[in-house]
Design an enzyme around this catalytic site. Structure first.
Site, PDB file in Angstrom:
ATOM      1  N   ALA A 181       0.802  -1.222   0.000  1.00 21.24           N
ATOM      2  CA  ALA A 181       0.000   0.000   0.000  1.00 21.24           C
ATOM      3  C   ALA A 181       0.833   1.270   0.000  1.00 21.24           C
ATOM      4  O   ALA A 181       0.367   2.325  -0.431  1.00 21.24           O
ATOM      5  CB  ALA A 181      -0.930  -0.005   1.215  1.00 21.24           C
TER       6      ALA A 181
ATOM      7  N   HIS B 220      -4.370 -10.135  -3.855  1.00 21.82           N
ATOM      8  CA  HIS B 220      -5.557  -9.835  -3.058  1.00 21.82           C
ATOM      9  C   HIS B 220      -6.710  -9.305  -3.894  1.00 21.82           C
ATOM     10  O   HIS B 220      -7.720  -8.882  -3.353  1.00 21.82           O
ATOM     11  CB  HIS B 220      -5.214  -8.850  -1.933  1.00 21.82           C
ATOM     12  CG  HIS B 220      -4.172  -9.381  -0.993  1.00 21.82           C
ATOM     13  ND1 HIS B 220      -3.469  -8.586  -0.114  1.00 21.82           N
ATOM     14  CD2 HIS B 220      -3.712 -10.640  -0.793  1.00 21.82           C
ATOM     15  CE1 HIS B 220      -2.621  -9.325   0.574  1.00 21.82           C
ATOM     16  NE2 HIS B 220      -2.745 -10.570   0.178  1.00 21.82           N
TER      17      HIS B 220
END
Length: 329
Positions: free
Chosen positions: A53, A133
């Site tokens: 992230a 993901h």
């Protein structure tokens, strides 16, 4: 935004270690370390980049475990305030630099934990990317496996039906299978094809470069270590410490955009600018781009083989498919 994505997930208490203090290398130390990174990358034959992230924060998307991350503030009873949505977010310098590195042949594969879709939006070819993901913009047919990328995020998470149907595949070119979102909830199994590609490339890697990740989620956080097992190098670029820093050959504490900009300049590899992103050819050979809320006429869609024939990958040593809730302890 990651806040909106996080709010859609089911309740899960064990979100790892959050809020560790950030560290910054001095400008002199940063330049010294970037020079070493350039040497390692130039000598590499199979470099694999692992992203988290932290590479999207400069696009206005909050991270999860940073000092002001979504999970960090959640533990404090607070919420992240941001006005950026996934649809408006644009690829960062790091996303674009990775495209340049792949085009130059300096990076062979990118393994990402991010669901923001910025890697594909940057023009990174699908075959060079493992999204472990999922992707907020991607829907996948549960019958033929065809992938679709929309202009807006899917309305569901957790591999649920989105209410739309596949318009390709099948014997007559009209599969009509149900489209499902591709974003994992905590207990969902990782996508097998992406997982296999990620492990295959990680095992071949002679250099693992980790960008903007604390490496806490398994197996994404342990794949970079596979290079070390075959005599390769491990480089970690992150503001917060990770549990694998002591095993790394090089640890750089700095903003990833700054690191990548300095590295690309030293390597003399151009960074694709934002205006050229839409013109990058063969964006994703097995993905169709469709406007959200509408399905194009089948005649507008090129016929492609079943994804199982596109990504033919040897069996790996994955005994059981892990879920998003797997943490390294």
């Amino acid at each position: 935004m990651s806040v909106d994505y996080a709010a859609r997930l089911s309740k899960y208490d064990n979100k790892g270690t959050c809020g560790l203090p950030e560290e910054f290398d001095s400008v002199e130390k940063l330049e010294e370390k970037v020079a070493i990174l350039c040497q390692l990358l130039s000598a590499s034959k199979h470099a694999v980049v692992h992203t988290g992230a932290g590479i999207s924060t400069s696009a206005g998307i909050p991270d999860f475990r940073g000092p002001r991350g979504v999970w960090t503030l959640e533990q404090r009873g607070c919420k992240v305030e941001t006005n950026v949505c996934f649809e408006d977010a644009q690829p960062t310098l790091t996303h674009r630099a990775l495209v340049g590195l792949v085009q130059a042949g300096s990076v062979r594969h990118v393994v990402s934990q991010n669901v923001d879709g910025l890697h594909l939006k940057s023009g990174l070819p699908r075959e060079c990317l493992s999204e472990l993901h999922g992707n907020m913009f991607m829907e996948k047919c549960d019958k033929c496996g065809k992938e679709y990328v929309g202009e807006r995020v899917a309305t569901t998470v957790g591999l649920k039906p989105t209410g739309r149907r596949c318009v390709g595949g099948g014997a007559r070119g009209r599969c009509r299978g149900k489209l499902r979102d591709t974003v994992l909830d905590w207990e969902d199994e990782l996508p097998l094809k992406d997982l296999e590609k990620a492990e295959q490339h990680s095992r071949k890697a002679d250099l693992s470069l980790c960008l903007g990740t604390t490496l806490q989620i398994v197996p994404a956080g342990t794949f970079p270590l596979l290079a070390k097992k075959r005599g390769g190098k491990l480089v970690i670029c992150n503001l917060q410490p990770t549990k694998y820093d002591k095993q790394a050959d090089l640890v750089i504490h700095g903003y990833v955009d700054d690191i990548m900009e300095r590295m690309m300049k030293r390597l003399a590899i151009p960074i694709p600018n934002s205006s050229s992103i839409d013109s990058i050819p063969n964006h994703a050979s097995s993905i169709h781009s469709i406007p959200i809320g509408s399905i194009p006429n089948p005649s507008c869609i090129d016929s492609i083989p079943n994804p199982s024939s596109i990504h033919s990958i040897p069996n790996t040593s994955i005994d059981s498919i892990p879920s998003l809730s797997s943490f390294s302890h």
